[in-house]
Design a protein around this motif. Structure first.
Motif, mmCIF file in Angstrom:
data_model
loop_
_atom_site.group_PDB
_atom_site.id
_atom_site.type_symbol
_atom_site.label_atom_id
_atom_site.label_comp_id
_atom_site.label_asym_id
_atom_site.label_seq_id
_atom_site.Cartn_x
_atom_site.Cartn_y
_atom_site.Cartn_z
ATOM 1 N N UNK A 58 33.320 67.173 78.287
ATOM 2 C CA UNK A 58 32.588 68.291 78.877
ATOM 3 C C UNK A 58 33.198 68.580 80.240
ATOM 4 N N UNK A 59 33.685 69.814 80.438
ATOM 5 C CA UNK A 59 34.244 70.169 81.741
ATOM 6 C C UNK A 59 33.184 70.042 82.839
ATOM 7 N N UNK A 60 33.591 69.508 83.980
ATOM 8 C CA UNK A 60 32.684 69.342 85.118
ATOM 9 C C UNK A 60 33.078 70.257 86.284
ATOM 10 N N UNK A 61 34.352 70.228 86.675
ATOM 11 C CA UNK A 61 34.808 71.091 87.764
ATOM 12 C C UNK A 61 36.333 71.138 87.754
ATOM 13 N N UNK A 62 36.849 72.070 88.532
ATOM 14 C CA UNK A 62 38.302 72.221 88.685
ATOM 15 C C UNK A 62 38.617 72.277 90.168
ATOM 16 N N UNK A 63 39.840 71.874 90.510
ATOM 17 C CA UNK A 63 40.269 71.925 91.900
ATOM 18 C C UNK A 63 41.768 72.210 91.962
ATOM 19 N N UNK A 64 42.206 72.834 93.058
ATOM 20 C CA UNK A 64 43.630 73.165 93.189
ATOM 21 C C UNK A 64 44.503 71.915 93.222
ATOM 22 N N UNK A 65 45.733 72.097 92.757
ATOM 23 C CA UNK A 65 46.743 71.041 92.865
ATOM 24 C C UNK A 65 47.739 71.424 93.954
ATOM 25 N N UNK A 121 52.490 52.425 89.701
ATOM 26 C CA UNK A 121 51.262 52.494 88.926
ATOM 27 C C UNK A 121 50.073 53.071 89.673
ATOM 28 N N UNK A 122 50.090 53.032 90.981
ATOM 29 C CA UNK A 122 48.936 53.499 91.743
ATOM 30 C C UNK A 122 49.329 54.674 92.628
ATOM 31 N N UNK A 123 48.337 55.420 93.059
ATOM 32 C CA UNK A 123 48.581 56.518 93.981
ATOM 33 C C UNK A 123 49.209 55.980 95.259
ATOM 34 N N UNK A 124 48.721 54.839 95.715
ATOM 35 C CA UNK A 124 49.254 54.248 96.940
ATOM 36 C C UNK A 124 50.754 53.967 96.826
ATOM 37 N N UNK A 125 51.170 53.393 95.700
ATOM 38 C CA UNK A 125 52.600 53.110 95.493
ATOM 39 C C UNK A 125 53.406 54.408 95.442
ATOM 40 N N UNK A 126 52.888 55.398 94.743
ATOM 41 C CA UNK A 126 53.595 56.671 94.633
ATOM 42 C C UNK A 126 53.745 57.335 95.991
ATOM 43 N N UNK A 127 52.710 57.255 96.826
ATOM 44 C CA UNK A 127 52.795 57.836 98.169
ATOM 45 C C UNK A 127 53.832 57.125 99.030
ATOM 46 N N UNK A 128 53.997 55.835 98.826
ATOM 47 C CA UNK A 128 55.061 55.109 99.545
ATOM 48 C C UNK A 128 56.430 55.671 99.173
ATOM 49 N N UNK A 129 56.643 55.930 97.886
ATOM 50 C CA UNK A 129 57.914 56.515 97.445
ATOM 51 C C UNK A 129 58.106 57.918 98.004
ATOM 52 N N UNK A 130 57.018 58.714 98.036
ATOM 53 C CA UNK A 130 57.118 60.054 98.629
ATOM 54 C C UNK A 130 57.534 59.931 100.089
ATOM 55 N N UNK A 131 56.841 59.101 100.847
ATOM 56 C CA UNK A 131 57.144 58.928 102.270
ATOM 57 C C UNK A 131 58.591 58.487 102.486
ATOM 58 N N UNK A 132 59.128 57.700 101.565
ATOM 59 C CA UNK A 132 60.507 57.215 101.675
ATOM 60 C C UNK A 132 61.531 58.258 101.224
ATOM 61 N N UNK A 133 61.066 59.420 100.770
ATOM 62 C CA UNK A 133 61.983 60.473 100.351
ATOM 63 C C UNK A 133 62.531 60.311 98.955
ATOM 64 N N UNK A 134 61.877 59.496 98.135
ATOM 65 C CA UNK A 134 62.358 59.234 96.771
ATOM 66 C C UNK A 134 61.931 60.297 95.767
ATOM 67 N N UNK A 135 60.994 61.157 96.139
ATOM 68 C CA UNK A 135 60.529 62.182 95.218
ATOM 69 C C UNK A 135 59.234 62.798 95.704
ATOM 70 N N UNK A 136 58.603 63.546 94.800
ATOM 71 C CA UNK A 136 57.377 64.266 95.138
ATOM 72 C C UNK A 136 56.294 63.966 94.111
ATOM 73 N N UNK A 137 55.095 64.403 94.423
ATOM 74 C CA UNK A 137 53.968 64.330 93.499
ATOM 75 C C UNK A 137 53.301 65.695 93.437
ATOM 76 N N UNK A 138 52.595 65.941 92.358
ATOM 77 C CA UNK A 138 51.696 67.089 92.251
ATOM 78 C C UNK A 138 50.329 66.496 91.961
ATOM 79 N N UNK A 139 49.405 66.664 92.915
ATOM 80 C CA UNK A 139 48.104 66.014 92.818
ATOM 81 C C UNK A 139 46.981 66.999 93.121
ATOM 82 N N UNK A 140 45.790 66.701 92.624
ATOM 83 C CA UNK A 140 44.627 67.488 93.026
ATOM 84 C C UNK A 140 44.394 67.308 94.523
ATOM 85 N N UNK A 141 43.914 68.345 95.165
ATOM 86 C CA UNK A 141 43.750 68.311 96.612
ATOM 87 C C UNK A 141 42.798 67.199 97.049
ATOM 88 N N UNK A 142 41.790 66.850 96.256
ATOM 89 C CA UNK A 142 40.858 65.787 96.669
ATOM 90 C C UNK A 142 41.545 64.429 96.738
#
Length: 191
Positions: A58-65, A121-142
């Motif tokens: 059941x859809x609950x809500x949507x948010x920008x990415x 595996x985690x958002x935290x790990x992925x953000x470390x890679x982003x900060x290091x310039x290894x790539x990007x993410x597309x995430x919900x704004x929340x």
């Protein structure tokens, strides 16, 4: 799920069933449907897309990415970007989570030559890679606002669909309590 606040839904259910013990369990992208299908939880807030087999949704809500970039990235100061502007970037998440990026003509042509995706595996790990310039993410704004850090910025993506959050439960285990939770959560989140 990271970024999804469940407090209003849990409180609504507790008000409806004051003698019911409610437990909240943290899930991740990789296990968001598995925890429902294997019975660890009765309902789960899930971020689409998911494999719907065996589930009711059941859809609950949507948010920008948004695009999550290193603070010194060439696109970091822009007011917004188009998904095609991200085609040359290394995506640090499952490409199926961002089908608009995965299916860009440039990506389809390049898939044979692209380097393997870093395993995080985690958002935290992925953000470390982003900060290091290894790539990007597309995430919900929340999610991005939950994990605010000075070395990472986010830029709205103007031409992709919002992230849809649904409640999921097992199609094979019908329950009045689950139906009550779904109704309570929908009412609480609508307000």
């Amino acid at each position: 799920m990271p970024g999804v606040t469940v407090t209003a839904a849990v409180r609504a259910m507790a008000a409806r069933h004051p003698d019911l013990a409610l437990d909240v369990v943290r899930t991740s992208w990789d296990e968001q449907t598995r925890v429902v299908l294997d019975g660890r939880v009765d309902v789960c807030f899930v971020r689409m897309p998911v494999d719907r087999q065996g589930l009711r949704l059941r859809p609950m809500f949507a948010e920008p990415r948004v695009a999550v970039l290193p603070a010194d990235h060439r696109l970091a100061g822009k007011a917004s970007v188009g998904i095609a502007e991200l085609a040359a970037e290394q995506l640090l998440q499952d490409p199926d989570a961002v089908p608009e990026w995965r299916d860009l003509p440039e990506r389809l042509a390049e898939q044979r030559h692209s380097r393997p995706r870093l395993v995080a595996n985690t958002v935290e790990e992925k953000l470390e890679y982003v900060a290091a310039g290894e790539g990007i993410l597309v995430l919900p704004v929340s999610v991005v606002t939950f994990y605010t850090r000075p070395d990472v910025v986010h830029v709205p993506i103007e031409d992709i669909a919002d992230s849809q959050v649904c409640l999921a439960w097992s199609a094979g285990r019908p329950s009045q309590l689950v139906r009550d939770f779904v109704e309570s959560a929908a009412a609480a989140l609508a307000g």
